[in-house]
Write a protein that holds these residues in place. Sequence first.
Motif, PDB file in Angstrom:
ATOM      1  N   PRO A 290       0.827  -1.207   0.000  1.00  0.00           N
ATOM      2  CA  PRO A 290       0.000   0.000   0.000  1.00  0.00           C
ATOM      3  C   PRO A 290       0.866   1.264   0.000  1.00  0.00           C
ATOM      4  O   PRO A 290       2.018   1.234   0.443  1.00  0.00           O
ATOM      5  N   VAL A 291       0.306   2.350  -0.488  1.00  0.00           N
ATOM      6  CA  VAL A 291       0.988   3.644  -0.454  1.00  0.00           C
ATOM      7  C   VAL A 291      -0.079   4.726  -0.567  1.00  0.00           C
ATOM      8  O   VAL A 291      -1.088   4.545  -1.243  1.00  0.00           O
ATOM      9  N   GLU A 292       0.132   5.847   0.112  1.00  0.00           N
ATOM     10  CA  GLU A 292      -0.802   6.964   0.007  1.00  0.00           C
ATOM     11  C   GLU A 292      -0.613   7.655  -1.337  1.00  0.00           C
ATOM     12  O   GLU A 292       0.503   8.022  -1.707  1.00  0.00           O
ATOM     13  N   ALA A 293      -1.705   7.798  -2.068  1.00  0.00           N
ATOM     14  CA  ALA A 293      -1.629   8.411  -3.394  1.00  0.00           C
ATOM     15  C   ALA A 293      -3.005   8.930  -3.783  1.00  0.00           C
ATOM     16  O   ALA A 293      -4.002   8.690  -3.099  1.00  0.00           O
ATOM     17  N   GLY A 321      -4.274   7.724 -16.793  1.00  0.00           N
ATOM     18  CA  GLY A 321      -3.285   8.802 -16.782  1.00  0.00           C
ATOM     19  C   GLY A 321      -2.344   8.747 -17.965  1.00  0.00           C
ATOM     20  O   GLY A 321      -1.664   9.728 -18.276  1.00  0.00           O
ATOM     21  N   ILE A 322      -2.284   7.595 -18.621  1.00  0.00           N
ATOM     22  CA  ILE A 322      -1.450   7.430 -19.806  1.00  0.00           C
ATOM     23  C   ILE A 322      -2.338   6.898 -20.921  1.00  0.00           C
ATOM     24  O   ILE A 322      -3.074   5.927 -20.723  1.00  0.00           O
ATOM     25  N   ILE A 323      -2.273   7.527 -22.074  1.00  0.00           N
ATOM     26  CA  ILE A 323      -3.099   7.137 -23.215  1.00  0.00           C
ATOM     27  C   ILE A 323      -2.197   6.511 -24.276  1.00  0.00           C
ATOM     28  O   ILE A 323      -1.161   7.075 -24.636  1.00  0.00           O
ATOM     29  N   LYS A 356      -1.350  16.373 -13.278  1.00  0.00           N
ATOM     30  CA  LYS A 356      -0.673  17.513 -12.656  1.00  0.00           C
ATOM     31  C   LYS A 356      -1.002  17.651 -11.169  1.00  0.00           C
ATOM     32  O   LYS A 356      -2.165  17.659 -10.766  1.00  0.00           O
ATOM     33  N   GLY A 357       0.053  17.682 -10.355  1.00  0.00           N
ATOM     34  CA  GLY A 357      -0.085  17.868  -8.920  1.00  0.00           C
ATOM     35  C   GLY A 357      -0.496  16.627  -8.146  1.00  0.00           C
ATOM     36  O   GLY A 357      -0.641  16.678  -6.920  1.00  0.00           O
ATOM     37  N   LYS A 358      -0.654  15.514  -8.821  1.00  0.00           N
ATOM     38  CA  LYS A 358      -1.156  14.298  -8.177  1.00  0.00           C
ATOM     39  C   LYS A 358      -0.019  13.344  -7.779  1.00  0.00           C
ATOM     40  O   LYS A 358       1.036  13.300  -8.408  1.00  0.00           O
ATOM     41  N   ARG A 359      -0.275  12.581  -6.707  1.00  0.00           N
ATOM     42  CA  ARG A 359       0.587  11.449  -6.338  1.00  0.00           C
ATOM     43  C   ARG A 359       0.068  10.236  -7.096  1.00  0.00           C
ATOM     44  O   ARG A 359      -1.063   9.811  -6.867  1.00  0.00           O
ATOM     45  N   VAL A 360       0.895   9.713  -7.985  1.00  0.00           N
ATOM     46  CA  VAL A 360       0.428   8.717  -8.955  1.00  0.00           C
ATOM     47  C   VAL A 360       1.049   7.344  -8.681  1.00  0.00           C
ATOM     48  O   VAL A 360       2.267   7.229  -8.507  1.00  0.00           O
ATOM     49  N   ILE A 380       5.698  11.242 -16.730  1.00  0.00           N
ATOM     50  CA  ILE A 380       4.742  11.554 -15.662  1.00  0.00           C
ATOM     51  C   ILE A 380       5.208  12.773 -14.858  1.00  0.00           C
ATOM     52  O   ILE A 380       4.416  13.666 -14.528  1.00  0.00           O
ATOM     53  N   LEU A 381       6.505  12.811 -14.561  1.00  0.00           N
ATOM     54  CA  LEU A 381       7.038  13.959 -13.824  1.00  0.00           C
ATOM     55  C   LEU A 381       6.991  15.228 -14.670  1.00  0.00           C
ATOM     56  O   LEU A 381       6.683  16.319 -14.166  1.00  0.00           O
ATOM     57  N   ASP A 382       7.292  15.097 -15.970  1.00  0.00           N
ATOM     58  CA  ASP A 382       7.228  16.265 -16.858  1.00  0.00           C
ATOM     59  C   ASP A 382       5.817  16.832 -16.927  1.00  0.00           C
ATOM     60  O   ASP A 382       5.634  18.031 -17.165  1.00  0.00           O
ATOM     61  N   ALA A 383       4.826  15.977 -16.723  1.00  0.00           N
ATOM     62  CA  ALA A 383       3.432  16.423 -16.750  1.00  0.00           C
ATOM     63  C   ALA A 383       3.000  17.063 -15.442  1.00  0.00           C
ATOM     64  O   ALA A 383       1.854  17.494 -15.311  1.00  0.00           O
ATOM     65  N   GLY A 384       3.922  17.094 -14.456  1.00  0.00           N
ATOM     66  CA  GLY A 384       3.637  17.805 -13.215  1.00  0.00           C
ATOM     67  C   GLY A 384       3.197  16.944 -12.061  1.00  0.00           C
ATOM     68  O   GLY A 384       2.670  17.465 -11.062  1.00  0.00           O
ATOM     69  N   ALA A 385       3.397  15.622 -12.138  1.00  0.00           N
ATOM     70  CA  ALA A 385       3.022  14.749 -11.024  1.00  0.00           C
ATOM     71  C   ALA A 385       3.838  15.091  -9.782  1.00  0.00           C
ATOM     72  O   ALA A 385       5.022  15.425  -9.879  1.00  0.00           O
TER      73      ALA A 385
END
Length: 484
Positions: A290-293, A321-323, A356-360, A380-385
């Motif tokens: 488990p992990v908080e996200a 989140g990925i297409i 963007k801004g999310k813990r993924v 994912i990081l470039d998209a602002g995660a």
Amino acid sequence: MPPAHPFDDDKLKEECGIFGVLGTMDAANFVALGLHALQHRGQEAGGIVSYDPDHGFNSARRFGYVRDNFTSQKVMETLPGALSIGHVRYSTTGSKGQTAIRDVQPFFGEFAMGGAAIAHNGNITNADSLRRELIERGSIFQSSSDSECIIHLMARSLQRNIPERMEDALRRVEGAFSIVAMTRTKLIGVRDPLGVRPLVLGKLETGYVLSSETCALDIIGAEFVREIEPGEMVVITEKGVESHHPFRPQKSRFCIFEHVYFSRPDSILGGRSVYETRENIGRELAKEAPVEADLVCPVPDSGTPAAIGYSLESGIPYAMGIIRNQYMGRTFIEPTESIRNMGVRLKLNVNRALIKGKRVILVDDSVVRGTTSRKIKEMILDAGAAEVHFRIASPPTAWPCFYGVDTPQREKLLAATMSEEEMTEHLGVDSLKFISLDGLYRAVGEAKGRDNDSPQYCDACFSGEYPVEPADQIEKGFEMKAAE
């Protein structure tokens, strides 16, 4: 043949798909449909052989997709008859990257009692020694495929008919094999004694079908009858199905990675829905790691059922989140170096507004070399995660498969050279967790997890415990896992 897309090399390559039909006119058309449904098992090449009393045996072998080669009336008219078998291929032996048309199955042989064609899914682990022996005794090989050994062994057998010659030949063979074969009047299916690779029997209104997976029965409207048992040979004629068990009984060791990745999610394996099993893997992974996200996102498409299971178990929302670009095949041709450097973006694109801004949490089926995982993390990081956590729906792949799956050499497998902590740092993610081997067994229905003294599946790619000694590889210097 166009080069394979460079970012498809970070997955374990599907082995092969086999399909056969007896008892319906234009059987080759049904085989083409079946192979289309099995295309995920091999995209490099395909072949079909048919038999018609007026025209004899006919074959067509082509590079590329089934849809591009076996849908034209001009080609299919050359394959008449009510009996046909076919094969889709990803090369696991032979000259990878330089495949010749002579390596494309089915293979055909003319014997004293008539012709026979054979298509094989799996890998013969003593093929090198068999090949040397056969060449020394005068056999002339036409291909670099290990499967051709079976034809030559059949030719040298003294048995009375082709099914008996096949039994005789396969008793010399080690490794994994699911086979469909045909004579002028018979459709034959065989699984090796361990049942490593799948094979199922289906029924049409006027005939029978053999297939690697049940999903290919669905496309032609065939009824699923049962799985061919490990070590079983079925000989099918217009009169019905005869079953034989020509090999010494052994405990089944079906490939557990069929549940994880190889089989299509709409297939049934061992009476279990592949989709539901993969969802169960995700649920088990959520319990173990488990992990908080904020979001659970699959790495398309193979990570999707496990990501759904992880979301359902954890209560964390599932999101695409990925297409995936559905129209870029595996033989995409990149015209310039600048486009090649775009890498995974040719195939996958991040849903920026969602990420963007999310813990993924990214859920994928496996990590092989780790190259694609790193690039996806960067996207994912470039998209602002805010954070990126990888959850993998299989244990660490630390050992190569020698039973019909194209895996890199052991030193190129990330898990063979790094601990989980080292892999986390190497991939540059906030956390990385794999499902345990016990957890995977629980997800596929073994309530107590893996029995270390008597495992139910072949899991050598995770455990290093090979149910059949890979004799050819040991001869080439491969070092087996040391006894604990």
